[in-house]
Design a protein around this motif. Sequence first.
Motif, PDB file in Angstrom:
ATOM      1  N   MET A  66      -8.680 -68.292  67.208  1.00 56.43           N
ATOM      2  CA  MET A  66      -8.849 -67.757  65.847  1.00 56.43           C
ATOM      3  C   MET A  66     -10.323 -67.514  65.568  1.00 56.43           C
ATOM      4  N   TYR A  67     -10.620 -66.318  65.038  1.00 52.78           N
ATOM      5  CA  TYR A  67     -12.015 -65.997  64.797  1.00 52.78           C
ATOM      6  C   TYR A  67     -12.513 -66.626  63.494  1.00 52.78           C
ATOM      7  N   PHE A  68     -11.666 -66.670  62.469  1.00 53.86           N
ATOM      8  CA  PHE A  68     -12.100 -67.125  61.144  1.00 53.86           C
ATOM      9  C   PHE A  68     -11.965 -68.641  61.014  1.00 53.86           C
ATOM     10  N   VAL A  80     -10.465 -65.467  55.987  1.00 56.14           N
ATOM     11  CA  VAL A  80      -9.534 -64.432  56.434  1.00 56.14           C
ATOM     12  C   VAL A  80      -9.325 -63.409  55.322  1.00 56.14           C
ATOM     13  N   MET A  89     -12.935 -61.532  54.629  1.00 61.49           N
ATOM     14  CA  MET A  89     -13.413 -60.709  55.751  1.00 61.49           C
ATOM     15  C   MET A  89     -14.823 -60.195  55.497  1.00 61.49           C
ATOM     16  N   ASP A  90     -15.691 -61.077  55.024  1.00 61.33           N
ATOM     17  CA  ASP A  90     -17.100 -60.746  54.750  1.00 61.33           C
ATOM     18  C   ASP A  90     -17.222 -59.517  53.850  1.00 61.33           C
ATOM     19  N   HIS A 109     -15.101 -57.117  53.411  1.00 62.62           N
ATOM     20  CA  HIS A 109     -14.227 -55.996  53.770  1.00 62.62           C
ATOM     21  C   HIS A 109     -12.755 -56.293  53.514  1.00 62.62           C
ATOM     22  N   TYR A 116     -10.391 -53.807  51.597  1.00 59.56           N
ATOM     23  CA  TYR A 116     -10.113 -52.583  52.356  1.00 59.56           C
ATOM     24  C   TYR A 116      -9.078 -52.854  53.453  1.00 59.56           C
ATOM     25  N   VAL A 117      -9.370 -53.903  54.241  1.00 59.94           N
ATOM     26  CA  VAL A 117      -8.486 -54.206  55.375  1.00 59.94           C
ATOM     27  C   VAL A 117      -7.089 -54.554  54.884  1.00 59.94           C
ATOM     28  N   TRP A 118      -6.988 -55.426  53.875  1.00 57.28           N
ATOM     29  CA  TRP A 118      -5.664 -55.867  53.435  1.00 57.28           C
ATOM     30  C   TRP A 118      -4.901 -54.754  52.733  1.00 57.28           C
ATOM     31  N   ALA A 119      -5.625 -53.902  51.988  1.00 54.56           N
ATOM     32  CA  ALA A 119      -4.957 -52.758  51.349  1.00 54.56           C
ATOM     33  C   ALA A 119      -4.378 -51.834  52.421  1.00 54.56           C
ATOM     34  N   ALA A 120      -5.161 -51.573  53.465  1.00 55.21           N
ATOM     35  CA  ALA A 120      -4.701 -50.679  54.543  1.00 55.21           C
ATOM     36  C   ALA A 120      -3.458 -51.260  55.218  1.00 55.21           C
ATOM     37  N   TYR A 121      -3.485 -52.566  55.527  1.00 55.24           N
ATOM     38  CA  TYR A 121      -2.324 -53.180  56.187  1.00 55.24           C
ATOM     39  C   TYR A 121      -1.121 -53.231  55.253  1.00 55.24           C
TER      40      TYR A 121
END
Lengths: 265, 66
Positions: free
Chosen positions: B1-3, B9, B12-13, B15, B18-23
């Motif tokens: 796990m990276y985080f 998580v 995401m620093d 982001h 953006y990331v969660w909206a896209a997913y």
Amino acid sequence: MYFPGPSFERSETPSIIAAAMWTFFHKLGSPPWLYTISGQILRWLLPAALLALVVGMCWGLLFTAPDFRQGNSYRIIYIHVPAAVVALGGYYIMAIAGAISLIWKMKMADIAMLAAAPVGAALTFIALVTGSIWGKPTWGTWWVWDARITSMLILLFLYLGVMALYEAYDNKVAASRACAVLALVGTVNIPIIYKSVDWWYSLHQPASIKFTGGSTIDPSMLYPLLLCIVAFYALFACALMANMRVTILDRERRTGWVRRLVEES
Amino acid sequence: MYFDSVAAVLAMDGHGPYVWAAYGITLLVLAQLLLWPARRLKRLRRELRGEVRRREAVKTNSVETS
């Protein structure tokens, strides 16, 4: 009585292969066979596709390192690239099915073409929306009229165009023919999409995965991406077959096998 | 796990949205893509069952009246 003689014996092996191929094509054209086999395939392919999607997404989201330049926003790649790749691949399937239905008047090819359109449209939509969301933190804008993005938007309109064109005709035979022609003409757009990042100066980054030469992506990021691409392809196949099954049943509703199927259930 | 944490998580620093909206949008569209034919198939099968039942009713009626 006439015997073909040695030439017949020599051509026996190829003729067996040819016969097997023709039986297969014949079966492909048979609605009850296609309906049954697609049901059996869906039963294991759909769970497998969903599993691959969940594993691929979690892998990409949680277990990979962030991009050294784009940070965590790059994680959108694990849905953006698969959606775009399969949206393009789906167009080939739609256009080839359209060509087959146009040339050989094969009913199942016509159904496949019409079933592919909404699936391709949805995947193109995903590619555009996720790209737009990715663009905001990376390029500082939601949208640019860039060659890659504009040609993808045209792809979306082609998919929607095939769907709208089919609905526009009362005569469904003419509708299918018009859709097939539109799908075939639209293939002009496909190489433009592929080459757009090389032909024009573009904000969009060039392809990270290359079949020839080295990819510009680290293996730790490549493997989850490939898994996601496989998952999206499998989901495309599932949605395509599911759509085809509905149309098959609808068009064959007056036939004996559908009646038996309904009476048995 | 990276985080290191759930909060990391989600963030995401910076982001994260953006990331969660896209997913989120992607999963929503994919779900609709699979549910739409399933719903249509169910409706069609119900319709066809109704037709079979009506045909049988007509058949038994005609037998009784004759």
